[in-house]
Design a protein around this motif. Structure first.
Motif, PDB file in Angstrom:
ATOM      1  N   CYS A 156       0.857  -1.194   0.000  1.00  0.00           N
ATOM      2  CA  CYS A 156       0.000   0.000   0.000  1.00  0.00           C
ATOM      3  C   CYS A 156       0.890   1.239   0.000  1.00  0.00           C
ATOM      4  O   CYS A 156       1.823   1.360   0.802  1.00  0.00           O
ATOM      5  N   ARG A 158       0.288   4.107   1.039  1.00  0.00           N
ATOM      6  CA  ARG A 158       0.114   4.987   2.200  1.00  0.00           C
ATOM      7  C   ARG A 158       0.575   4.332   3.495  1.00  0.00           C
ATOM      8  O   ARG A 158       1.352   4.919   4.237  1.00  0.00           O
ATOM      9  N   CYS A 159       0.116   3.144   3.772  1.00  0.00           N
ATOM     10  CA  CYS A 159       0.449   2.529   5.064  1.00  0.00           C
ATOM     11  C   CYS A 159       1.528   1.464   4.961  1.00  0.00           C
ATOM     12  O   CYS A 159       2.071   1.028   5.975  1.00  0.00           O
ATOM     13  N   ALA A 172      -1.795   9.280  -4.698  1.00  0.00           N
ATOM     14  CA  ALA A 172      -1.259   8.576  -3.530  1.00  0.00           C
ATOM     15  C   ALA A 172       0.072   7.896  -3.828  1.00  0.00           C
ATOM     16  O   ALA A 172       0.821   7.547  -2.924  1.00  0.00           O
ATOM     17  N   LEU A 176      -3.547   1.033  -3.181  1.00  0.00           N
ATOM     18  CA  LEU A 176      -4.025   1.341  -1.843  1.00  0.00           C
ATOM     19  C   LEU A 176      -4.792   0.148  -1.279  1.00  0.00           C
ATOM     20  O   LEU A 176      -5.522  -0.530  -2.007  1.00  0.00           O
ATOM     21  N   CYS A 180      -7.023   2.444   3.255  1.00  0.00           N
ATOM     22  CA  CYS A 180      -6.455   3.707   2.781  1.00  0.00           C
ATOM     23  C   CYS A 180      -7.134   4.228   1.514  1.00  0.00           C
ATOM     24  O   CYS A 180      -6.818   5.322   1.048  1.00  0.00           O
TER      25      CYS A 180
END
Length: 244
Positions: A156, A158-159, A172, A176, A180
């Motif tokens: 992912c 983002r995380c 992003a 994702l 997210c």
């Protein structure tokens, strides 16, 4: 007069006065350089076709006040000769040159990896090693990665949780996870995500096995991702023949 030597790929040219041209090059050691080729438009010019777009050349140049100037040129690879007879490969090559110029021109430091990547991609294109569209998408993804914009197709964006994941969002930076996911995310097919990952990694056996549907979707994602980071699209992409 201070002279220096460098290798370069001619990106584009335009007229200067009645007999000269300004040559824009991606060089190995100095990044994007604009230099004057004096008298090149005369029939007696010793430079001739050696300073046309796509040419891979060894140059001697002098430092000028506003523009450097070219004093000697030796051909290393005549990519222009091979691409001129194939419209599809030619348009793909034009998109590569524009990509390289846009990504390197905005940086303060030259990038040897970008130069090496462009030379390798043009060689692969002229030797017809892979489908031109796949070469272009792979080149653009890897060029973005060198510039610090590598998309994530596994974890992912983002995380960082490992995938596979369903959703992709340009802003992003890649795939994702469900937690997210945000507005504007798309859901490319698993085959498309696999293709994108293989193009970024240079996994050609996997890329080669992809179908036209995955290639079309992957090309759209690459173009959107590149446009996001360049803040506007490439003019040359409008002429590239995509998968029907």
């Amino acid at each position: 007069m201070s002279l220096y030597r460098d290798a370069g790929i001619v990106l584009r040219t335009h007229k200067l006065g009645e007999a000269d041209r300004i040559i824009t090059l991606l060089t190995r050691e100095r990044g994007v350089v604009r230099a004057a080729a004096r008298g090149i438009r005369k029939t007696t010019s010793r430079f001739g076709a050696r300073l046309e777009p796509f040419m891979h050349v060894d140059l001697q140049m002098g430092e000028g006040k506003s523009l450097d100037f070219i004093t000697q040129v030796v051909t290393i690879n005549a990519f222009a000769r091979d691409l001129g007879a194939d419209y599809g490969a030619y348009t793909v090559g034009c998109a590569m040159l524009e990509t390289a110029e846009r990504l390197v021109a905005d940086t303060a430091e030259p990038s040897v990896p970008q130069f090496t990547l462009l030379v390798g991609a043009l060689r692969a294109l002229t030797e017809r090693r892979e489908d031109p569209g796949l070469i272009l998408d792979s080149f653009q993804l890897r060029s973005l990665a060198i510039a610090g914009y590598a998309p994530s197709f596994e974890a992912c964006a983002r995380c960082g949780v490992e995938g596979p994941h369903t959703f992709f969002q340009v802003a992003a930076g890649g795939m994702l996870c469900d937690r997210c996911r945000s507005a504007g995310a798309t859901a490319p097919s698993p085959a498309t995500v696999q293709l994108l990952g293989s193009l970024l990694a240079g996994d050609w056996p996997t890329a080669r096995s992809s179908d036209d549907r995955a290639r079309r979707e992957a090309s759209g994602i690459v173009a959107a991702y590149l446009s996001w980071h360049l803040e506007r699209g490439l003019r040359s992409l409008a002429h590239v023949d995509r998968y029907s």
